[in-house]
Design a protein around this motif. Sequence first.
Motif, mmCIF file in Angstrom:
data_model
loop_
_atom_site.group_PDB
_atom_site.id
_atom_site.type_symbol
_atom_site.label_atom_id
_atom_site.label_comp_id
_atom_site.label_asym_id
_atom_site.label_seq_id
_atom_site.Cartn_x
_atom_site.Cartn_y
_atom_site.Cartn_z
ATOM 1 N N ALA A 79 0.841 -1.198 0.000
ATOM 2 C CA ALA A 79 0.000 0.000 0.000
ATOM 3 C C ALA A 79 0.878 1.251 0.000
ATOM 4 O O ALA A 79 0.603 2.227 -0.706
ATOM 5 N N LEU A 80 1.955 1.196 0.771
ATOM 6 C CA LEU A 80 2.896 2.316 0.840
ATOM 7 C C LEU A 80 3.584 2.516 -0.510
ATOM 8 O O LEU A 80 3.771 3.648 -0.976
ATOM 9 N N LEU A 81 3.959 1.408 -1.149
ATOM 10 C CA LEU A 81 4.592 1.484 -2.469
ATOM 11 C C LEU A 81 3.645 2.105 -3.488
ATOM 12 O O LEU A 81 4.056 2.938 -4.308
ATOM 13 N N ALA A 82 2.387 1.700 -3.435
ATOM 14 C CA ALA A 82 1.405 2.239 -4.377
ATOM 15 C C ALA A 82 1.317 3.755 -4.217
ATOM 16 O O ALA A 82 1.258 4.499 -5.199
ATOM 17 N N GLU A 83 1.356 4.183 -2.961
ATOM 18 C CA GLU A 83 1.299 5.613 -2.652
ATOM 19 C C GLU A 83 2.481 6.370 -3.266
ATOM 20 O O GLU A 83 2.340 7.501 -3.713
ATOM 21 N N HIS A 84 3.647 5.731 -3.258
ATOM 22 C CA HIS A 84 4.865 6.397 -3.741
ATOM 23 C C HIS A 84 5.240 5.989 -5.172
ATOM 24 O O HIS A 84 6.349 6.249 -5.613
ATOM 25 N N GLY A 85 4.333 5.325 -5.883
ATOM 26 C CA GLY A 85 4.594 4.952 -7.271
ATOM 27 C C GLY A 85 5.681 3.908 -7.432
ATOM 28 O O GLY A 85 6.347 3.862 -8.461
ATOM 29 N N GLY A 86 5.862 3.055 -6.438
ATOM 30 C CA GLY A 86 6.948 2.074 -6.483
ATOM 31 C C GLY A 86 6.528 0.746 -7.073
ATOM 32 O O GLY A 86 5.444 0.611 -7.642
ATOM 33 N N SER A 87 7.416 -0.248 -6.928
ATOM 34 C CA SER A 87 7.149 -1.585 -7.457
ATOM 35 C C SER A 87 7.347 -2.648 -6.383
ATOM 36 O O SER A 87 8.324 -2.615 -5.637
ATOM 37 N N ILE A 88 6.441 -3.599 -6.331
ATOM 38 C CA ILE A 88 6.514 -4.712 -5.374
ATOM 39 C C ILE A 88 7.619 -5.700 -5.746
ATOM 40 O O ILE A 88 8.062 -6.474 -4.917
ATOM 41 N N SER A 89 8.080 -5.657 -7.010
ATOM 42 C CA SER A 89 9.247 -6.463 -7.368
ATOM 43 C C SER A 89 10.178 -5.696 -8.289
ATOM 44 O O SER A 89 9.831 -5.400 -9.428
ATOM 45 N N ALA A 90 11.345 -5.402 -7.809
ATOM 46 C CA ALA A 90 12.343 -4.688 -8.606
ATOM 47 C C ALA A 90 13.034 -5.620 -9.569
ATOM 48 O O ALA A 90 13.239 -5.303 -10.734
ATOM 49 N N GLU A 91 13.419 -6.824 -9.084
ATOM 50 C CA GLU A 91 14.224 -7.698 -9.943
ATOM 51 C C GLU A 91 14.002 -9.184 -9.721
ATOM 52 O O GLU A 91 14.480 -9.991 -10.507
ATOM 53 N N HIS A 92 13.284 -9.580 -8.673
ATOM 54 C CA HIS A 92 13.065 -11.009 -8.438
ATOM 55 C C HIS A 92 11.912 -11.553 -9.265
ATOM 56 O O HIS A 92 11.845 -12.750 -9.518
ATOM 57 N N GLY A 93 10.991 -10.680 -9.649
ATOM 58 C CA GLY A 93 9.790 -11.138 -10.336
ATOM 59 C C GLY A 93 8.646 -11.370 -9.356
ATOM 60 O O GLY A 93 8.822 -11.305 -8.132
ATOM 61 N N ILE A 94 7.485 -11.661 -9.904
ATOM 62 C CA ILE A 94 6.261 -11.804 -9.117
ATOM 63 C C ILE A 94 6.037 -13.251 -8.693
ATOM 64 O O ILE A 94 5.801 -13.531 -7.518
#
Lengths: 461, 461
Positions: B406-421
């Motif tokens: 939720a915090l990432l969504a607020e800051h326009g981030g990503s739940i996975s930078a390089e490991h994948g989903i």
Amino acid sequence: MTDPRLDILRQALPALRVSVDPSDLEHYGRDWTRRWSPAPLAIAWPADTGEVQMLLRWAHDHVVAIVPSGGRTGLSGGAVAANGELVVSLERMNRVLGFDVVDRTLTVQPGIALQAVHEAAAAHGLQYPVDFGARGSCTIGGNIATNAGGIRVLRYGNTREWISGLKLVTGNGAVLDLNRGLVKNSSGYDLRHLAIGSEGTLGIVVEATLKLTDPPPPAQTLLLALPSFEVLMRVFAGFRARVRLQAFEFLTADGLAHVVAHGGVDPFDARHPYYVVAEFDAVDDVQQAAGLAAFEACAEAGWIVDGVIAQSQAQAQQLWRLREGITEAIARYRPYKNDIAVRMGAMPAFLAQAQALLATAYPDFEVVWFGHIGDGNLHINVLQPDGSDDDAFMRQCGHVTELLAALLAEHGGSISAEHGIGLVKKPYLGSTRSAEEIALMRGMRAVFDPAGILNPGKLFD
Amino acid sequence: MTDPRLDILRQALPALRVSVDPSDLEHYGRDWTRRWSPAPLAIAWPADTGEVQMLLRWAHDHVVAIVPSGGRTGLSGGAVAANGELVVSLERMNRVLGFDVVDRTLTVQPGIALQAVHEAAAAHGLQYPVDFGARGSCTIGGNIATNAGGIRVLRYGNTREWISGLKLVTGNGAVLDLNRGLVKNSSGYDLRHLAIGSEGTLGIVVEATLKLTDPPPPAQTLLLALPSFEVLMRVFAGFRARVRLQAFEFLTADGLAHVVAHGGVDPFDARHPYYVVAEFDAVDDVQQAAGLAAFEACAEAGWIVDGVIAQSQAQAQQLWRLREGITEAIARYRPYKNDIAVRMGAMPAFLAQAQALLATAYPDFEVVWFGHIGDGNLHINVLQPDGSDDDAFMRQCGHVTELLAALLAEHGGSISAEHGIGLVKKPYLGSTRSAEEIALMRGMRAVFDPAGILNPGKLFD
């Protein structure tokens, strides 16, 4: 005689600027190809993302074909509206929206000219490195739609490499906010990269976040005269091994002559068959000396017969004009353009066959060719003789393009390096992409644009 | 108790190596996540593209779920086979197929280890610059499937930037030969970029053409000790303004302590709250001096409290081990991993909230975090206490990940930078990709894999 669908649009979006003025239809209905008669339904100039979204929802609901429109400097007919389409000009959406000093990104609207992006980057002491001759007229939205290349690809790559965020409105009016400037983001399919190069068939770009980089280092610009085409790859290899090239562009005596006839200055006493404009990093004496060593080694081998080193910025611009001025100098002949690519490693074998093909296929036409040899990209311009019949000329060029496409397929090349497929190269897409690939692309287009309203007839049917 | 579908496969492909041996099922059914019980149907080891194609046709016709399998070093469960899937191991397809000196490309099979690629490039005096700790075990196919990043992204970008050609077998057994090593190719949608990062859901990579580049210039490696997290971005800015960074990695005192407990060497007398391993170009005295000036300016400002400059290659490796050894040093705690990204510009605001969240959310667990600050990428590792209940631990981590998402969504981030989903981050994909984007991805997956056989259950349902 206003279309009832336009009345609905005007009611839905009373503030939207729309025109059915014949001079607007004529002006906005065509691009630099000048081969189709413009016949759009109307021209719309949305002011913001919300208006683009509403427009596309209306187009979706009423099945109105849309042609997204930037600077219309395209050379493949991708922005042509000849079949009653609504042209959506992004001209009014031409602002810089933001600069981030930490991320070193510039966020812009799609209608901003490439040159304005260059200037905005320079104002922050940085560089947006994609560059080519149409910089004053072409727009970022169009650059993204064709994954534009240009004269610095050798050093900096294509447009694709410089887009860290993309806002796109799809064929059903959804607004996608893709990648949002992230450097790393492994969260499913990268729709940003899918949209780049899709020629307005998957959505309309309404905002882009561009990566910037350090300004280019001091560079040395050279004009080299070559005795034959055969030595070109050797000269390239000789320089690449010794210096960091920023550009390596070749042209022929014919191309140079056209530019000189338009005011360009030939620095040599004699005319030579081939020329190269090369630019390399020259930060210090070591790099300067390396460039000189490359020149001397090539001259000693007989691969370079004359050369000029620019002594000033002004002289560098003069040398660059000899290459960049060709398109403008030959524009009045409404040339048929081939914009092809092969792997550099495949270039010699391909060229031997291509040169023979062109020589026999166009005995009556002047062919001016030049290109970005370091990217494997050749531009072949067939000039239309004054007073000749349009249709007969185009038939002949189409026939030769078919032969060229077959040759490209044999050598693993591409029928479009950087101009895109649009209308002009649509018949030859199969030389570069397999039937399975085209079927997949068709399926994806239907997912993004279920009503088939986005630039229909372009790229593939 | 052999499955009748396997009998059909054996008849269709008598030469294909297939195993239902329980130890193979156990070994090939899981990746580094170790959170799912492996339960594949069987393991197949195709020897070439033809066998992969036949396998996928069989799977398509008999609706058998397929899990493509490389080095299984993944951290998101993307290569887990826990539901009766056929694991297709690319282990036997591990050769270098070609090197092109003009194009500077290396063509390889998907099962080749990253380190073998590094060695093959070095044998030609060149470099494949994607690099990270798992280099000895991970494979290029897996790197492509997750668009792997690593420790050199700051300088060289992600895997995506280095793939100039890709052969892919889709879910109905079509073999796509994408982009074929071209530098410029504007001929429709770039399916190569769509496949990169698609986690085995659009096709199986059977061949890749990798761009190579000049070897890295001589570099200087530093270990910096920082008094607080707040100064980290300032130290980064101070170095970036003066030197060309190759890497800029941070770790905490806890992370360093784990590596030291595993044999790493702490060069400082005292323990410090935060550390940075930085590496920058040091070709000549000017660049060396610039690095020293950056260090001194940061030290004077109080942002760096101690530092070591590697005096030898061996010492540089010792310093690097402090950062790269963390994953191995904490592996026995089977950490729950968050691999998140925000824009660098959003980092300070995001971190202030994220640190507060983690401190209150995990009062009883040790959290080891480190990351690639120059890419906006943080790795948060929650160590599972010895003897604690697996399910309760995972529930707690899942709950915190929801808050973090939720915090990432607020800051326009990503739940996975390089490991994948994969499986691990699937519940949180919606924090990074909108419902419209996920719907489009679902549509595209159906186009590439109409029978739904490619890594089902991974990425999204």
